[in-house]
Scaffold this active site. Structure first.
Site, short mmCIF file in Angstrom:
data_model
loop_
_atom_site.label_atom_id
_atom_site.label_comp_id
_atom_site.label_asym_id
_atom_site.label_seq_id
_atom_site.Cartn_x
_atom_site.Cartn_y
_atom_site.Cartn_z
N ASP A 1 0.82 -1.21 0.00
CA ASP A 1 0.00 0.00 0.00
C ASP A 1 0.86 1.26 0.00
O ASP A 1 0.37 2.33 0.37
CB ASP A 1 -0.92 0.02 1.22
CG ASP A 1 -2.34 -0.39 0.86
OD1 ASP A 1 -2.56 -0.74 -0.32
OD2 ASP A 1 -3.24 -0.35 1.73
N ASP B 1 7.48 -6.33 9.49
CA ASP B 1 8.68 -6.49 10.32
C ASP B 1 8.76 -7.87 10.98
O ASP B 1 9.63 -8.09 11.82
CB ASP B 1 8.72 -5.40 11.39
CG ASP B 1 7.53 -5.48 12.33
OD1 ASP B 1 6.40 -5.51 11.82
OD2 ASP B 1 7.72 -5.49 13.56
N ASP C 1 3.01 -9.18 9.38
CA ASP C 1 3.32 -7.77 9.12
C ASP C 1 4.74 -7.65 8.57
O ASP C 1 5.53 -8.59 8.62
CB ASP C 1 3.17 -6.96 10.40
CG ASP C 1 1.71 -6.67 10.72
OD1 ASP C 1 0.86 -6.91 9.84
OD2 ASP C 1 1.41 -6.20 11.84
N ASP D 1 -8.08 -6.60 13.29
CA ASP D 1 -7.75 -7.92 13.81
C ASP D 1 -8.68 -8.30 14.97
O ASP D 1 -9.18 -9.43 15.03
CB ASP D 1 -6.29 -7.97 14.24
CG ASP D 1 -5.87 -6.76 15.05
OD1 ASP D 1 -6.74 -5.93 15.39
OD2 ASP D 1 -4.67 -6.61 15.34
#
Length: 685
Positions: free
Chosen positions: A260, A321, A319, A413
């Site tokens: 994104d 990281d 994600d 989430d």
């Protein structure tokens, strides 16, 4: 060139030695037998007494000049330091406010008014102290001066009208504090029971460790792996690499890199990385949305709308990281076999930079309790907990059954986890399966993260409250969702923490007719801090900073909770938590070792790439470094204002000799001051 001998100094030394000759001799014969006498003979002993006097005067003048020079240097250093402090403060104050600060304007105005009130009350109490009215309070009938009459009326007003409502509010907060403390104790007892009985989820089958043979892949279900990211140039390489080397048949796994990013150089870097792994034979796709609607939820929703999704049974989400171990899927997917009502398998987070600075150490304490205690206890006893947004595997059928990803909150989430729970699906938490990630190292990034984490649940609670009441789950699950999951742990905790220790406690110092017991101020918070730190025993030296920092963060969490509940400010704005890319190729190799995999094969696999791709990446990275904005530390006005409030209350407490309250207010005020000056995390020059 040799230095000329100082005859005047030698002459003065000999005279002093001769005056004290008898004293030295007696002491050398008795107690000081080891004393060493040094004798220096003057080459010109026939100097006059006037010369000696002139020498003494000249030495005194030199000493005075030396003292003046030292004083001037000290003044210059203080002036330069003060000017540097002013320039730094001006630069930090002029820095752009974050959305969580701009939305706190109402709360900040209230706190500023509270500070003015506290300073006025402190001035009144100082006058009363020096007048002796603290020891013999005046009455309105016996007051002679106007000041004495004013103070007597103030005593009557605070005793009759101000102290009773303040004491009532304090009692309510104390009750909420005790209820929340009991919840923590019960969670710890549940965790202790799990440890003693060695309770852990067990899978009905296991996959063999090691590389999968290409001919024997029928037992491996089709898995979709999604990596949502946005302008995360520091960490995209390691997350994509960690996913691509997972030990799973290549033809049974598809990796979606959901980019994104609105920065062109970030898009080019990520796309080049995807192309590199595609050339290695990994089934990997790059997806980019032109319109970034719905933030992460919209990104995941768009990816799940592809036609080929129907060919896959499970989806793993990481994600940007996060770096899963190569055997991550082999340890999570087996739990779905034979459990058709299982929707989610969640792994634990582990942190590669938990010892980087004080801020990351304190975060590690909080998150260790969250995963070791909260997630594990809820997973074992009620098969429900909030999805952490990453490091989890979902059954795609469960996602579709509960309506898929929705864009209505900033905690997508938690939203999908609550809806799946209301639809009757179960969750499993694996405490022994770790997925490495990075903690935010700057206070600014951590504050934005906490603001989103505490405003989102209130948005969700307001939206799904009626859905919980009308759902088909039993009353116990409804009560757990409403009273424990939302009200107690998401609303009551930040409310009483900020109100009790940052507002009520300072007011009780200036209104002594209302009081907080010492066990509320010190003993119970200390016990709760010990319980919270038990899952991270190496962090015990930081127990006092942890207690103070949690109270300091209460103002951010309280502001976020109010903003999310009443839709104030920018509570619906998603801000990506910036990471520094602490994890590296060495970390990936270390994780490979922990999973009993081939280190040599993995290392060569990571380092092998075509020269053309490497050249392109290097050019893009040079361009991205040039375009990076200079980071600066900031000043946080709300924390500084609360620091002055608490320190003023500590000064008033010192006048009344309230030892326990004084020390708590003093150290808590210093904690707010350190955080307000942005000295807690990463320091940027």
């Amino acid at each position: 060139m040799s230095r000329e001998p100082n005859y005047e100094f030698q002459e003065w030394w000999n005279k002093q030695r001769e005056k004290n000759h008898d004293f030295f001799t007696n002491d050398s014969n008795n107690a000081n037998k080891g004393f060493l006498t040094v004798e220096i003979r003057s080459l010109n002993p026939d100097l006059t007494t006037e010369k000696d006097r002139s020498r003494s005067a000249r030495q005194l003048s030199w000493i005075c000049l030396l003292r003046f020079q030292q004083l001037a240097n000290s003044l210059a250093w203080i002036t330069n330091s003060f000017l540097l402090l002013l320039r730094t403060a001006n630069r930090r104050i002029s820095a752009a406010d974050s959305p969580c600060d701009s939305s706190a304007s109402r709360l900040y105005r209230i706190i500023k008014f509270f500070l003015v009130l506290v300073v006025l009350l402190l001035c009144v109490e100082l006058v009363a102290y020096f007048k002796g009215w603290h020891f013999s309070p005046p009455s309105a009938a016996s007051a002679e001066a106007a000041v004495e009459l004013f103070y007597a009326l103030w005593l009557e007003i605070r005793a009759d009208y101000l102290a009773p409502p303040l004491q009532s509010l304090a009692n309510v907060c104390i009750v909420l504090f005790l209820i929340q403390s009991m919840d923590r104790v019960l969670l710890m007892l549940g965790c202790l029971w799990i440890k003693i009985r060695r309770i852990k989820p067990t899978a009905s089958m296991e996959y063999p460790m090691g590389r999968v043979e290409t001919g024997n892949v029928d037992d491996y279900p089709m898995v979709l792996v999604q990596i949502p990211m946005c302008n995360e140039k520091e960490v995209y390489q390691q997350s994509i690499a960690a996913v691509c080397i997972m030990d799973w048949p290549k033809e049974r796994m598809l990796v979606q890199v959901l980019d994104d990013s609105d920065e062109l150089d970030a898009q080019n870097l990520i796309q080049a990385e995807v192309q590199k792994w595609h050339q290695k034979g990994v089934h990997i796709l790059y997806r980019h949305r032109l319109i970034r609607s719905g933030y992460k939820a919209g990104n995941l929703k768009s990816a799940m709308s592809c036609d080929y999704i129907k060919n896959y049974e499970f989806v793993a989400i990481f994600d940007a990281d996060f770096q899963p171990a190569p055997d991550f899927l082999k340890k999570t997917i087996p739990h779905f076999r034979g459990n058709d009502d299982l929707a989610l398998v969640q792994a634990r987070w582990a942190f590669v930079n938990k010892d980087e600075n004080l801020l990351t150490r304190l975060q590690n304490i909080n998150l260790s309790f969250h995963f070791e205690v909260e997630q594990q206890v809820n997973g074992v006893f009620i098969n429900f907990f909030g999805f952490n947004g990453t490091a989890g595997v979902w059954r795609i059928k469960a996602l579709e059954d509960c309506g898929g990803w929705l864009e209505r909150t900033t905690v997508e989430d938690m939203d999908i986890a609550v809806r799946a729970h209301l639809c009757g699906w179960k969750f499993v938490y694996l405490n022994d399966v770790k997925c490495y990630c990075e903690l935010p190292e700057s206070y600014e990034a951590y504050k934005k993260q906490q603001y989103r984490w505490h405003s989102g649940p209130m948005q969700l609670f307001r939206l799904c409250f009626l859905d919980i009441l009308h759902s088909k789950v039993n009353k116990a699950k409804k009560a757990n969702l409403i009273f424990l999951f939302f009200l107690l742990r998401k609303l009551i905790l930040p409310f009483y923490s900020f109100t009790l220790f940052c507002i009520i406690l300072p007011l009780t110092i200036f209104l002594p007719e209302a009081e907080l017991p010492a066990w509320v101020v010190c003993y119970v918070p200390g016990i709760m801090s010990v319980l919270n730190i038990l899952p991270a025993p190496r962090s015990f030296p930081f127990i006092v900073p942890y207690l103070l920092f949690e109270n300091t963060m209460s103002v951010t969490k309280f502001n976020a909770m109010i903003s999310g509940l009443f839709r104030l400010g920018n509570s619906y704005e998603w801000i990506v938590t910036k990471k520094l890319g602490r994890s590296s190729e060495a970390d990936l190799v270390a994780f490979e070792n922990e999973s009993d995999s081939s280190v040599t094969e993995t290392t060569s696999f990571l380092r092998s790439s075509s020269d053309s791709v490497l050249e392109e990446l290097s050019k893009l990275e040079v361009t991205s470094r040039r375009s990076v904005k200079t980071k600066r530390n900031r000043l946080y006005r709300m924390e500084l204002t609360l620091a002055f409030i608490l320190l003023s209350a500590a000064g008033r407490s010192l006048l009344s000799a309230q030892g326990m309250h004084f020390y708590f207010l003093l150290f808590q005020g210093i904690s707010f001051l350190v955080v307000g000056l942005d000295l807690i995390g990463e320091q940027v020059s």
